[in-house]
Enzyme design. Structure first.
Site, PDB file in Angstrom:
ATOM      1  N   ASP A   1     -12.179  -9.283  -5.631  1.00 51.83           N
ATOM      2  CA  ASP A   1     -13.480  -9.819  -5.247  1.00 51.83           C
ATOM      3  C   ASP A   1     -14.531  -8.754  -5.570  1.00 51.83           C
ATOM      4  OD1 ASP A   1     -13.425  -7.930  -3.189  1.00 51.83           O
ATOM      5  OD2 ASP A   1     -13.460  -9.398  -1.565  1.00 51.83           O
TER       6      ASP A   1
ATOM      7  N   CYS B   1      -9.349  -6.430  -2.650  1.00 50.74           N
ATOM      8  CA  CYS B   1     -10.564  -6.810  -1.937  1.00 50.74           C
ATOM      9  C   CYS B   1     -10.930  -5.639  -1.032  1.00 50.74           C
ATOM     10  CB  CYS B   1     -10.392  -8.119  -1.167  1.00 50.74           C
ATOM     11  SG  CYS B   1      -9.202  -8.094   0.196  1.00 50.74           S
TER      12      CYS B   1
ATOM     13  N   THR C   1     -10.306  -4.879   2.233  1.00 56.38           N
ATOM     14  CA  THR C   1      -9.192  -4.349   3.031  1.00 56.38           C
ATOM     15  C   THR C   1      -7.829  -4.697   2.459  1.00 56.38           C
ATOM     16  OG1 THR C   1      -9.040  -6.321   4.422  1.00 56.38           O
ATOM     17  CG2 THR C   1     -10.528  -4.555   5.175  1.00 56.38           C
TER      18      THR C   1
ATOM     19  N   GLY D   1      -7.529  -9.960   3.371  1.00 50.49           N
ATOM     20  CA  GLY D   1      -7.991 -11.305   3.016  1.00 50.49           C
ATOM     21  C   GLY D   1      -7.234 -11.878   1.831  1.00 50.49           C
TER      22      GLY D   1
ATOM     23  N   HIS E   1      13.294  -5.107  -0.430  1.00 51.90           N
ATOM     24  CA  HIS E   1      13.846  -5.910   0.660  1.00 51.90           C
ATOM     25  C   HIS E   1      13.266  -7.310   0.755  1.00 51.90           C
ATOM     26  CE1 HIS E   1      15.186  -2.154   3.139  1.00 51.90           C
ATOM     27  NE2 HIS E   1      15.592  -2.118   1.880  1.00 51.90           N
TER      28      HIS E   1
ATOM     29  N   HIS F   1      19.417  -9.001   1.790  1.00 51.22           N
ATOM     30  CA  HIS F   1      17.977  -9.230   1.745  1.00 51.22           C
ATOM     31  C   HIS F   1      17.663 -10.615   1.187  1.00 51.22           C
ATOM     32  CE1 HIS F   1      17.431  -5.125   2.900  1.00 51.22           C
ATOM     33  NE2 HIS F   1      18.139  -4.713   1.848  1.00 51.22           N
TER      34      HIS F   1
END
Length: 144
Positions: free
Chosen positions: A8, A66, A68, A71, A99, A134
């Site tokens: 973004d 983005c 953080t 989002g 995993h 896994h």
């Protein structure tokens, strides 16, 4: 290796840095479907488009950026069959591949600096899914 990268408006500079890094270090083909302007953009549109391309088999992995990373990660995981992870350190990036067979790595440009982001991407792209016990757990992630 074919890598999809998207972002973004918060991650324009980090996208450029990581694109060059991935192309150089992994000799990978990187396709950019992210924002190209600084004007506010809606991250879910970019995350959904990337997730759909991953599921269609058009690319091996995606890196979504983005502010953080959260989002993009939430939005990508709304697409059934996608396993996206947000990472701010290399250890989780590696284990999410080994995993959880994650196909999409999300990073926060406001959280992680460029050099750490490169290390996170390296661990993610170098790691291989271990399968075995896994795989049983990954199969359990698909809910009806």
């Amino acid at each position: 290796m074919k890598i999809l990268i998207s972002n973004d408006h918060n991650a324009l500079e980090l996208k450029k840095i990581l694109t060059a890094h991935i192309e150089e270090k992994f000799s990978a083909e990187v396709t950019d479907i992210g924002s190209t302007g600084e004007k506010g953009t809606d991250y879910p549109e970019y995350a959904h488009a990337a997730a759909k391309k991953i599921l269609a088999g058009e690319h091996d992995f995606a890196v979504l950026l983005c502010g953080t990373g959260a989002g993009m990660c939430i939005a990508a995981n709304k697409i059934r069959g996608v396993r996206a992870v947000v990472c701010s350190e290399p250890y989780t990036a590696r284990l999410s591949r080994e995993h959880n067979d994650a196909q999409i790595l999300c990073i926060g440009a406001r959280v992680v600096g460029a050099e750490l982001a490169k290390m996170i991407v390296d661990e993610f792209l170098q790691a291989r899914f271990e399968g075995g016990r896994h795989q049983v757990r990954v199969d359990m992630l698909e809910c009806n």
